[in-house]
Design a protein around this motif. Sequence first.
Motif, PDB file in Angstrom:
ATOM      1  N   GLY A  77      18.394 119.553 -98.394  1.00 54.49           N
ATOM      2  CA  GLY A  77      18.783 119.295 -99.786  1.00 54.49           C
ATOM      3  C   GLY A  77      19.296 120.547-100.476  1.00 54.49           C
ATOM      4  O   GLY A  77      20.300 120.503-101.194  1.00 54.49           O
ATOM      5  N   LEU A  78      18.624 121.675-100.266  1.00 47.84           N
ATOM      6  CA  LEU A  78      19.092 122.916-100.882  1.00 47.84           C
ATOM      7  C   LEU A  78      20.414 123.377-100.284  1.00 47.84           C
ATOM      8  O   LEU A  78      21.249 123.951-100.989  1.00 47.84           O
ATOM      9  CB  LEU A  78      18.032 124.007-100.748  1.00 47.84           C
ATOM     10  CG  LEU A  78      16.824 123.829-101.663  1.00 47.84           C
ATOM     11  CD1 LEU A  78      15.775 124.888-101.369  1.00 47.84           C
ATOM     12  CD2 LEU A  78      17.231 123.886-103.116  1.00 47.84           C
ATOM     13  N   ALA A  79      20.633 123.118 -98.999  1.00 47.75           N
ATOM     14  CA  ALA A  79      21.926 123.458 -98.392  1.00 47.75           C
ATOM     15  C   ALA A  79      23.040 122.611 -99.002  1.00 47.75           C
ATOM     16  O   ALA A  79      24.136 123.115 -99.281  1.00 47.75           O
ATOM     17  CB  ALA A  79      21.866 123.263 -96.887  1.00 47.75           C
ATOM     18  N   ILE A  80      22.774 121.339 -99.223  1.00 43.43           N
ATOM     19  CA  ILE A  80      23.773 120.461 -99.838  1.00 43.43           C
ATOM     20  C   ILE A  80      24.042 120.879-101.279  1.00 43.43           C
ATOM     21  O   ILE A  80      25.188 120.941-101.721  1.00 43.43           O
ATOM     22  CB  ILE A  80      23.321 118.990 -99.747  1.00 43.43           C
ATOM     23  CG1 ILE A  80      23.356 118.519 -98.298  1.00 43.43           C
ATOM     24  CG2 ILE A  80      24.176 118.095-100.621  1.00 43.43           C
ATOM     25  CD1 ILE A  80      22.719 117.174 -98.073  1.00 43.43           C
ATOM     26  N   VAL A  81      22.979 121.192-102.019  1.00 44.93           N
ATOM     27  CA  VAL A  81      23.143 121.632-103.411  1.00 44.93           C
ATOM     28  C   VAL A  81      23.910 122.945-103.468  1.00 44.93           C
ATOM     29  O   VAL A  81      24.775 123.141-104.325  1.00 44.93           O
ATOM     30  CB  VAL A  81      21.773 121.744-104.107  1.00 44.93           C
ATOM     31  CG1 VAL A  81      21.880 122.471-105.426  1.00 44.93           C
ATOM     32  CG2 VAL A  81      21.175 120.378-104.302  1.00 44.93           C
ATOM     33  N   SER A  82      23.634 123.843-102.541  1.00 51.01           N
ATOM     34  CA  SER A  82      24.357 125.111-102.496  1.00 51.01           C
ATOM     35  C   SER A  82      25.841 124.891-102.213  1.00 51.01           C
ATOM     36  O   SER A  82      26.697 125.537-102.819  1.00 51.01           O
ATOM     37  CB  SER A  82      23.744 126.008-101.425  1.00 51.01           C
ATOM     38  OG  SER A  82      24.500 127.161-101.245  1.00 51.01           O
ATOM     39  N   SER A  83      26.133 123.978-101.323  1.00 55.50           N
ATOM     40  CA  SER A  83      27.531 123.665-101.020  1.00 55.50           C
ATOM     41  C   SER A  83      28.227 123.026-102.215  1.00 55.50           C
ATOM     42  O   SER A  83      29.382 123.368-102.526  1.00 55.50           O
ATOM     43  CB  SER A  83      27.595 122.726 -99.820  1.00 55.50           C
ATOM     44  OG  SER A  83      28.890 122.316 -99.574  1.00 55.50           O
ATOM     45  N   ILE A  84      27.554 122.129-102.890  1.00 57.77           N
ATOM     46  CA  ILE A  84      28.139 121.500-104.077  1.00 57.77           C
ATOM     47  C   ILE A  84      28.348 122.535-105.179  1.00 57.77           C
ATOM     48  O   ILE A  84      29.379 122.544-105.854  1.00 57.77           O
ATOM     49  CB  ILE A  84      27.262 120.330-104.561  1.00 57.77           C
ATOM     50  CG1 ILE A  84      27.354 119.169-103.570  1.00 57.77           C
ATOM     51  CG2 ILE A  84      27.668 119.866-105.952  1.00 57.77           C
ATOM     52  CD1 ILE A  84      26.387 118.046-103.861  1.00 57.77           C
ATOM     53  N   HIS A  85      27.386 123.444-105.350  1.00 60.20           N
ATOM     54  CA  HIS A  85      27.521 124.477-106.378  1.00 60.20           C
ATOM     55  C   HIS A  85      28.680 125.420-106.056  1.00 60.20           C
ATOM     56  O   HIS A  85      29.391 125.871-106.958  1.00 60.20           O
ATOM     57  CB  HIS A  85      26.225 125.271-106.508  1.00 60.20           C
ATOM     58  CG  HIS A  85      26.304 126.366-107.519  1.00 60.20           C
ATOM     59  ND1 HIS A  85      26.440 126.125-108.864  1.00 60.20           N
ATOM     60  CD2 HIS A  85      26.299 127.708-107.379  1.00 60.20           C
ATOM     61  CE1 HIS A  85      26.498 127.264-109.509  1.00 60.20           C
ATOM     62  NE2 HIS A  85      26.425 128.249-108.625  1.00 60.20           N
ATOM     63  N   ARG A  88      31.862 123.061-106.847  1.00 53.85           N
ATOM     64  CA  ARG A  88      31.990 122.497-108.197  1.00 53.85           C
ATOM     65  C   ARG A  88      31.533 123.422-109.309  1.00 53.85           C
ATOM     66  O   ARG A  88      31.729 123.116-110.479  1.00 53.85           O
ATOM     67  CB  ARG A  88      31.184 121.193-108.298  1.00 53.85           C
ATOM     68  CG  ARG A  88      31.564 120.145-107.311  1.00 53.85           C
ATOM     69  CD  ARG A  88      32.840 119.522-107.711  1.00 53.85           C
ATOM     70  NE  ARG A  88      33.196 118.491-106.729  1.00 53.85           N
ATOM     71  CZ  ARG A  88      34.192 117.689-106.853  1.00 53.85           C
ATOM     72  NH1 ARG A  88      34.936 117.744-107.923  1.00 53.85           N
ATOM     73  NH2 ARG A  88      34.477 116.818-105.925  1.00 53.85           N
ATOM     74  N   LYS A  89      30.836 124.506-108.989  1.00 53.21           N
ATOM     75  CA  LYS A  89      30.295 125.467-109.971  1.00 53.21           C
ATOM     76  C   LYS A  89      29.292 124.840-110.921  1.00 53.21           C
ATOM     77  O   LYS A  89      29.109 125.285-112.045  1.00 53.21           O
ATOM     78  CB  LYS A  89      31.417 126.123-110.792  1.00 53.21           C
ATOM     79  CG  LYS A  89      32.476 126.803-109.973  1.00 53.21           C
ATOM     80  CD  LYS A  89      31.937 127.981-109.223  1.00 53.21           C
ATOM     81  CE  LYS A  89      33.074 128.711-108.542  1.00 53.21           C
ATOM     82  NZ  LYS A  89      32.810 128.958-107.140  1.00 53.21           N
ATOM     83  N   SER A  90      28.622 123.782-110.468  1.00 55.69           N
ATOM     84  CA  SER A  90      27.611 123.124-111.291  1.00 55.69           C
ATOM     85  C   SER A  90      26.630 122.385-110.385  1.00 55.69           C
ATOM     86  O   SER A  90      27.014 121.892-109.331  1.00 55.69           O
ATOM     87  CB  SER A  90      28.262 122.135-112.250  1.00 55.69           C
ATOM     88  OG  SER A  90      27.279 121.416-112.956  1.00 55.69           O
ATOM     89  N   THR A  91      25.369 122.338-110.812  1.00 52.68           N
ATOM     90  CA  THR A  91      24.379 121.554-110.072  1.00 52.68           C
ATOM     91  C   THR A  91      23.884 120.364-110.884  1.00 52.68           C
ATOM     92  O   THR A  91      22.849 119.793-110.572  1.00 52.68           O
ATOM     93  CB  THR A  91      23.172 122.430-109.672  1.00 52.68           C
ATOM     94  OG1 THR A  91      22.571 122.963-110.846  1.00 52.68           O
ATOM     95  CG2 THR A  91      23.578 123.525-108.733  1.00 52.68           C
TER      96      THR A  91
END
Length: 101
Positions: A77-85, A88-91
């Motif tokens: 989950g943190l890897a996916i959130v890091s990739s999205i951030h 997209r520059k937002s979480t």
Amino acid sequence: MMLEHILVLSAYLLSMGIYGLITSRNMIRALMCLELILNAVNLNFITFSDFFDSRQLKGDVFSIFVIGIAAAEAAIGLAIVSSIHRNRKSTRINQSNLLNK
């Protein structure tokens, strides 16, 4: 400690996790609330295992498996959130529609 006290604590943790999961706008907070829910379930497993059959460790072993799954879920989950951030520059959950580019 009495069974009722532990079950009340577990219900409180579960309700905090569900409330946080429903109301959170941040993905990191949603993952943390999901961990709270899993910890409440683990607390129930260990409590009922100790209360009903203290000689066997079925609830404890199952709880260890749930902890392992929760650790893997947190890492992925943190890897996916890091990739999205990174992209997209937002979480924030409502701003991360991955189908729109």
